[in-house]
Scaffold this motif. Sequence first.
Motif, short mmCIF file in Angstrom:
data_model
loop_
_atom_site.label_atom_id
_atom_site.label_comp_id
_atom_site.label_asym_id
_atom_site.label_seq_id
_atom_site.Cartn_x
_atom_site.Cartn_y
_atom_site.Cartn_z
N ALA A 23 0.99 -1.09 0.04
CA ALA A 23 0.10 -0.02 0.09
C ALA A 23 0.79 1.04 0.01
N PRO A 24 0.43 2.43 -0.52
CA PRO A 24 0.91 3.71 -0.38
C PRO A 24 1.14 4.08 1.09
N THR A 25 2.31 5.14 1.26
CA THR A 25 2.20 5.78 2.54
C THR A 25 1.23 6.95 2.72
N VAL A 26 0.91 7.45 3.73
CA VAL A 26 0.02 8.38 3.80
C VAL A 26 0.63 9.79 3.09
N ARG A 27 1.81 9.93 3.22
CA ARG A 27 2.52 11.18 2.15
C ARG A 27 2.22 10.87 0.93
N GLU A 28 2.28 9.68 0.29
CA GLU A 28 2.19 9.42 -0.93
C GLU A 28 0.70 9.64 -1.40
N ARG A 56 -7.09 -1.37 8.24
CA ARG A 56 -5.54 -0.91 8.60
C ARG A 56 -5.04 -1.74 9.79
N GLU A 57 -3.61 -2.07 10.03
CA GLU A 57 -2.99 -2.44 11.03
C GLU A 57 -2.36 -1.58 11.96
N PRO A 58 -2.78 -0.85 13.09
CA PRO A 58 -1.97 0.25 13.60
C PRO A 58 -0.61 0.27 13.73
N SER A 59 -0.07 -0.78 14.02
CA SER A 59 1.48 -0.92 14.51
C SER A 59 2.41 -1.23 13.23
N ARG A 60 1.84 -1.07 11.96
CA ARG A 60 2.80 -1.29 10.67
C ARG A 60 2.63 -0.10 9.77
N GLY A 61 3.71 0.22 9.12
CA GLY A 61 3.57 1.13 8.10
C GLY A 61 3.19 0.49 6.65
N ARG A 62 2.70 1.25 5.79
CA ARG A 62 2.01 0.61 4.66
C ARG A 62 0.91 -0.45 5.09
#
Length: 96
Positions: A23-28, A56-62
């Motif tokens: 998945a994309p990052t919030v910034r992307e 979404r899984e809170p403890s992971r990026g993307r």
Amino acid sequence: MMPRERQLLHYLQTYIASHDGVAPTVREIQAELGLASPSGPSRLLDSLERQGLIAREPSRGRNIRLTRPPADLAAVADAEIYAEAVRRGFISGASS
């Protein structure tokens, strides 16, 4: 579903499909949608999650995961998404 939410959902579908399930990052997302701060994408993601369209899984990026196959999501009518959000109690069914 609001137009911005539909735009984000489409972006998520295409991004995840073209990046081997990542998945994309919030910034992307912020850059793609032309939003001024990361709070905009966060609010949109919260809304899609409440509607049951992503998880979404809170403890992971993307950490964004589509909860339906992309073909199913593209065919979902706004009225169906609204009805599901009302059924799950995410929004009130009373019209103003």
